[in-house]
Design a protein around this motif. Structure first.
Motif, PDB file in Angstrom:
ATOM      1  N   GLN A 156       2.166  -7.771   6.548  1.00 54.29           N
ATOM      2  CA  GLN A 156       0.815  -7.209   6.505  1.00 54.29           C
ATOM      3  C   GLN A 156       0.855  -5.689   6.368  1.00 54.29           C
ATOM      4  OE1 GLN A 156      -0.613  -9.651  10.147  1.00 54.29           O
ATOM      5  NE2 GLN A 156      -2.463  -8.998   9.106  1.00 54.29           N
ATOM      6  N   GLY A 159       1.929  -4.752   2.857  1.00 57.24           N
ATOM      7  CA  GLY A 159       0.841  -4.968   1.908  1.00 57.24           C
ATOM      8  C   GLY A 159      -0.285  -3.972   2.095  1.00 57.24           C
ATOM      9  N   ALA A 160      -0.561  -3.614   3.354  1.00 52.56           N
ATOM     10  CA  ALA A 160      -1.644  -2.673   3.644  1.00 52.56           C
ATOM     11  C   ALA A 160      -1.348  -1.286   3.104  1.00 52.56           C
ATOM     12  CB  ALA A 160      -1.895  -2.606   5.142  1.00 52.56           C
ATOM     13  N   LYS A 162       0.465  -0.514   0.460  1.00 53.71           N
ATOM     14  CA  LYS A 162       0.244  -0.549  -0.998  1.00 53.71           C
ATOM     15  C   LYS A 162      -1.251  -0.594  -1.310  1.00 53.71           C
ATOM     16  CE  LYS A 162       4.591  -3.032  -1.674  1.00 53.71           C
ATOM     17  NZ  LYS A 162       5.213  -4.333  -2.005  1.00 53.71           N
ATOM     18  N   TYR A 163      -1.965  -1.420  -0.562  1.00 56.06           N
ATOM     19  CA  TYR A 163      -3.404  -1.558  -0.781  1.00 56.06           C
ATOM     20  C   TYR A 163      -4.123  -0.241  -0.542  1.00 56.06           C
ATOM     21  CZ  TYR A 163      -8.225  -2.941   0.217  1.00 56.06           C
ATOM     22  OH  TYR A 163      -9.595  -3.021   0.220  1.00 56.06           O
ATOM     23  N   TRP A 229      -1.055  -3.519  -7.251  1.00 50.55           N
ATOM     24  CA  TRP A 229      -1.249  -3.488  -5.803  1.00 50.55           C
ATOM     25  C   TRP A 229      -1.850  -4.788  -5.260  1.00 50.55           C
ATOM     26  CZ3 TRP A 229      -6.154  -4.353  -4.026  1.00 50.55           C
ATOM     27  CH2 TRP A 229      -7.184  -4.197  -4.966  1.00 50.55           C
ATOM     28  N   SER A 233      -0.534  -7.375  -1.955  1.00 49.66           N
ATOM     29  CA  SER A 233      -1.226  -7.220  -0.673  1.00 49.66           C
ATOM     30  C   SER A 233      -2.113  -8.402  -0.300  1.00 49.66           C
ATOM     31  CB  SER A 233      -2.069  -5.943  -0.684  1.00 49.66           C
ATOM     32  OG  SER A 233      -3.006  -5.960  -1.748  1.00 49.66           O
ATOM     33  N   THR A 236      -0.871 -11.312   2.122  1.00 55.30           N
ATOM     34  CA  THR A 236      -0.298 -10.992   3.438  1.00 55.30           C
ATOM     35  C   THR A 236      -1.224 -11.260   4.627  1.00 55.30           C
ATOM     36  OG1 THR A 236      -0.949  -8.657   3.190  1.00 55.30           O
ATOM     37  CG2 THR A 236       1.243  -9.276   2.426  1.00 55.30           C
TER      38      THR A 236
END
Length: 505
Positions: A156, A159-160, A162-163, A229, A233, A236
């Motif tokens: 998480q 992914g966060a 990148k997001y 992205w 993300s 996740t």
């Protein structure tokens, strides 16, 4: 009450967020308040769409400051339709969350942040001011960042990062475009900009502003080549969070492109052609990306990217039938992508994994559920008469009228690859014999849930499947709605006169 109806969906979500913050430790009460509040949101949004349909575009000036000086909230058919779809998806995900999100995450304000996210989405659809669109985008980013990290697992957090990084970059580019636009015309009200932009002499700088908006919105809507992205993300967080992300977050970027470019920039053939090229490349890259994935939610993430191309393509053509096709597909896609991610969550609870290679035997063990799931699968492919079929016909007609055979080829190619991808999922996950997976300790499998929780878990999937069936089998009503949106976008004087009624006096 009816005169200011467009503000009530916003106020409701704000009120729900505040109430849920004060119910921090009362998880069951939070579930009840969220579900009931979301149901009320669907009712208010439906009333708003009916009012707009029967009475025309609705306007509210915050603080009674008239446009273009005050903050305008505008509800036309497009924005009120998207507010209703947001409320429908929010209601489904609220119920799904109450059954699927673990109590440890609910205790940290999940439902309060969830409704704050819905607030941001509705605000973005209703704002009539381009700077306030940026503000609502920031509310969406902050809320979604909290939801994507809630739980603090390694995947998480990765992914966060990148997001957030890419969306923060998009916000900076968007804010730069706003600054350029304000420097050019001295206004940020969308209707006022639509009046002033054609009078700008420096067309080169105007095109620079258009490209900045395109990059900023392109990142948020995940068009080629700015999409990487999203699949990194969206898989996740918990399935409920992925569902609201997959159904709505990219669509607010698409809405921004439709609204801003439809009002300001599509008179420029260079911009229209660029949108068409981006649409074709988005269709190709998303479809090919989905084809090679093994994680079920990653497959659905790439299908989001692929199908964004259909919406951008219709806008690039900018004819009535093509725009109607794009709007129809937007309506279909919000419902279907929300449902697909919830379906992935159901499969995860049954089998304990979403690795396609490890799954199997789902039809044998859960035949009724499998038959339910096949309806959204048929819809996402576009098998007639399901919901994904009708907008593609409009887009092909629009491309044929423009003699754009590349666009026709891209639509057919992406549709065939979608068919291949969904067929592969059905074969691997449902038809083939499933292997015995190890039992995960402390993991609540679907079979171990109470009857009430199973209803809360499957009910939202059934609900959105019924909505999908209505979109497909009631296609004439959705097409009528889409054609009216197309007419309003092509004849932007309707929007301008609603916001600036004293313009010609």
């Amino acid at each position: 009450m009816m005169q200011q109806l467009l503000i009530y969906p916003l106020l409701l979500q704000l009120l729900l967020s505040i109430i849920l913050m004060f119910m921090w430790r009362h998880i069951n009460a939070q579930r009840v308040v969220s579900i009931i509040g979301s149901a009320v949101g669907v009712l208010l949004s439906g009333m708003l769409l009916y009012q707009v349909w029967t009475e025309g575009t609705q306007l509210m000036q915050a603080g009674s400051w008239s446009a273009p000086f005050g903050i305008s909230f505008v509800a036309d058919v497009l924005s009120s339709t998207l507010v209703l779809l947001t409320s429908i998806a929010g209601f489904a995900v609220s119920s799904f969350s109450s059954a699927s999100v673990i109590p440890a995450r609910l205790r940290f304000g999940y439902f309060a942040i969830f409704h704050f996210l819905i607030l941001g989405l509705i605000g973005a659809f209703l704002t009539g001011d381009i700077f306030n669109l940026y503000v609502w985008f920031e509310i969406i980013i902050i809320s979604s960042f909290v939801l994507i990290t809630l739980g603090g697992e390694k995947a998480q957090i990765e992914g966060a990062v990148k997001y957030f990084t890419l969306n923060f970059l998009a916000s900076i580019i968007f804010l730069t475009a706003i600054a350029v636009m304000y420097g050019l015309v001295g206004s940020l009200n969308m209707a006022d900009l639509a009046v002033l932009v054609p009078k700008i002499e420096n067309q080169g700088l105007l095109r620079v502003a258009a490209l900045l908006f395109l990059v900023g919105f392109g990142i948020k809507s995940s068009v080629f080549p700015l999409y990487f992205w999203l699949p990194a993300s969206y898989h996740t967080p918990p399935s409920a969070v992925s569902a609201i992300f997959g159904g709505l977050l990219t669509k607010v970027g698409v809405y921004a492109i439709i609204r801003i470019f439809g009002l300001l920039f599509l008179d420029d053939p260079f911009i229209a052609d660029m949108l068409s090229i981006i649409a074709v490349l988005t269709l190709f890259s998303g479809a090919v990306g989905a084809l090679v994935q093994r994680n079920l939610r990653k497959v659905f993430s790439y299908l989001i990217i692929c199908h964004i191309g259909f919406m951008i393509m219709g806008l690039g053509m900018f004819t009535e039938v093509a725009i109607a096709g794009a709007v129809f597909y937007l309506i279909h896609d919000i419902v279907i992508k929300t449902n697909l991610f919830m379906i992935a969550g159901v499969i995860y609870r049954i089998k304990g994994t979403i690795n396609i290679k490890k799954l199997g035997g789902l039809y044998e063990s859960h035949p009724l559920l499998s038959l339910l799931i096949i309806i959204p699968f048929f819809s996402v492919i576009g098998i007639p008469p399901f919901s994904g079929f009708w907008p593609k016909i409009s887009l092909i007609i629009g491309a044929y009228q423009d003699l754009d055979y590349v666009a026709i080829g891209a639509i057919i190619f992406a549709s065939l690859l979608t068919l291949l991808i969904i067929s592969k999922i059905w074969s691997e996950v449902f038809w083939k014999k499933g292997e015995e997976l190890p039992i995960r300790e402390h993991f609540l499998y679907f079979k171990d849930m109470t009857k009430l929780r199973k209803i809360q878990f499957i009910g939202p999937v059934v609900f959105l499947t019924l909505v999908t069936l209505y979109i497909g089998f009631g296609a004439e009503h959705i097409q009528q709605l889409s054609l009216r949106v197309a007419d309003e976008l092509l004849n932007k004087e309707q929007y301008i006169n609603a916001v600036l009624p004293n313009l010609n006096q």
